[in-house]
Design an enzyme around this catalytic site. Structure first.
Site, PDB file in Angstrom:
ATOM      1  N   ARG A  43       0.807  -1.214   0.000  1.00  0.00           N
ATOM      2  CA  ARG A  43       0.000   0.000   0.000  1.00  0.00           C
ATOM      3  C   ARG A  43       0.840   1.265   0.000  1.00  0.00           C
ATOM      4  O   ARG A  43       0.389   2.306  -0.466  1.00  0.00           O
ATOM      5  CB  ARG A  43      -0.943  -0.014   1.202  1.00  0.00           C
ATOM      6  CG  ARG A  43      -2.044  -1.057   1.064  1.00  0.00           C
ATOM      7  CD  ARG A  43      -3.141  -0.875   2.075  1.00  0.00           C
ATOM      8  NE  ARG A  43      -4.241  -1.803   1.840  1.00  0.00           N
ATOM      9  CZ  ARG A  43      -5.365  -1.819   2.532  1.00  0.00           C
ATOM     10  NH1 ARG A  43      -5.535  -0.943   3.515  1.00  0.00           N
ATOM     11  NH2 ARG A  43      -6.317  -2.691   2.258  1.00  0.00           N
ATOM     12  N   ASP A 144     -15.422   8.541   9.719  1.00  0.00           N
ATOM     13  CA  ASP A 144     -14.306   7.639   9.438  1.00  0.00           C
ATOM     14  C   ASP A 144     -13.020   8.395   9.709  1.00  0.00           C
ATOM     15  O   ASP A 144     -13.014   9.634   9.796  1.00  0.00           O
ATOM     16  CB  ASP A 144     -14.347   7.153   7.987  1.00  0.00           C
ATOM     17  CG  ASP A 144     -13.558   5.855   7.792  1.00  0.00           C
ATOM     18  OD1 ASP A 144     -14.162   4.771   7.919  1.00  0.00           O
ATOM     19  OD2 ASP A 144     -12.343   5.932   7.535  1.00  0.00           O
TER      20      ASP A 144
END
Length: 275
Positions: A43, A144
């Protein structure tokens, strides 16, 4: 040295992995096991190439000294899969057991506390719209840690292929099919979008004053926390759940050893006792 950096891709050493593992635990409460090392490397590797940085250590120093890059790294390491009407028994329970008792009470408030790219709060919105209508006051707070997924969520635009989980009558009623440049996409109806407030909230920090909620969804996030972090997060959320309110977690999770303040109603569904 510059030619060396632009050649073979950087390799994440164990020491570098430990740096990022400590960082994500401190910032997000997420506990990464040794098996997650390839995930972290994968990532972050694209970001290293974008910034023309030759090593993960150098990128870590960049992150430490730049708040914007810190947020970018967190976004990359915390993005999780989600989809519409995931774990549908929760929405059946909301529709069949919770909302009938909400008639005549207003406003009805729900918090989607780990909303990712928005599929969960939009699913909740469809259920509320069907049961309570659009004339009654109800609202959803969706939060979030990742600013990137929150931006996607607020846009309410999804590939049609990602909407398979939405029952067809609800898809026709609450979604607009894209045309022209947006062909193959679906836009959530503005009447639903305006009922949802998207906010960046780190559940591992002191929480802002969001008011009191009838239902809190905290699904598919505690699986990334260790037991101490789970206890702390749930302890922060509980004061925001009204007496008699419901708390929903993922089917793969439970609250054993985490809190005694909530009573199980069904697997992964809990209720806060009346005052």
């Amino acid at each position: 040295m510059a030619q060396e950096n632009s050649g073979a891709p950087a390799v994440l050493s164990d020491k570098e992995f430990q740096l990022f593992r400590s960082l994500i635990y401190k910032q997000a409460g997420i506990s990464l096991g040794d098996a997650k090392k390839p995930l972290v490397a994968g990532r972050l590797s694209k970001r290293l190439r974008q910034l023309e940085i030759g090593s993960y250590s150098e990128y870590f120093r960049r992150v430490q000294g730049n708040a914007q890059e810190m947020q970018h790294a967190i976004d990359l390491l915390t993005t999780n899969e989600t989809y519409f009407f995931r774990e549908p028994k929760h929405f059946d329970f909301l529709r069949d057991q919770v909302l009938p008792g909400a008639v005549g009470r207003s406003p009805f408030r729900v918090w989607s506390a780990a909303c990712s790219s928005g599929e969960e709060p939009y699913t909740i919105a469809m259920v509320l719209a069907e049961s309570l209508g659009l004339q009654r006051p109800w609202e959803i707070v969706a939060s979030d840690l990742s600013t990137r997924v929150l931006k996607e969520a607020a846009g309410g635009l999804y590939p049609l292929a990602d909407c398979d989980g939405i029952p067809r009558p609800l898809l026709h009623k609450h979604c607009l099919r894209g045309i022209g440049a947006h062909e193959g996409s679906v836009l959530i109806n503005p009447a639903l979008r305006e009922r949802i407030g998207f906010r960046q909230i780190n559940l591992n920090n002191a929480l802002p004053n969001l008011g009191i909620f009838d239902v809190i969804f905290l699904r598919n996030v505690m699986i990334y926390f260790d037991i101490e972090t789970k206890q702390q997060v749930v302890r922060r959320l509980l004061p925001m759940l009204k007496p008699g309110g419901h708390f929903m977690i993922s089917h793969s999770e439970n609250l054993n050893g985490i809190t005694d303040a909530l009573k199980p109603v069904r697997p992964s569904i809990y209720r806060k006792p009346d005052a």
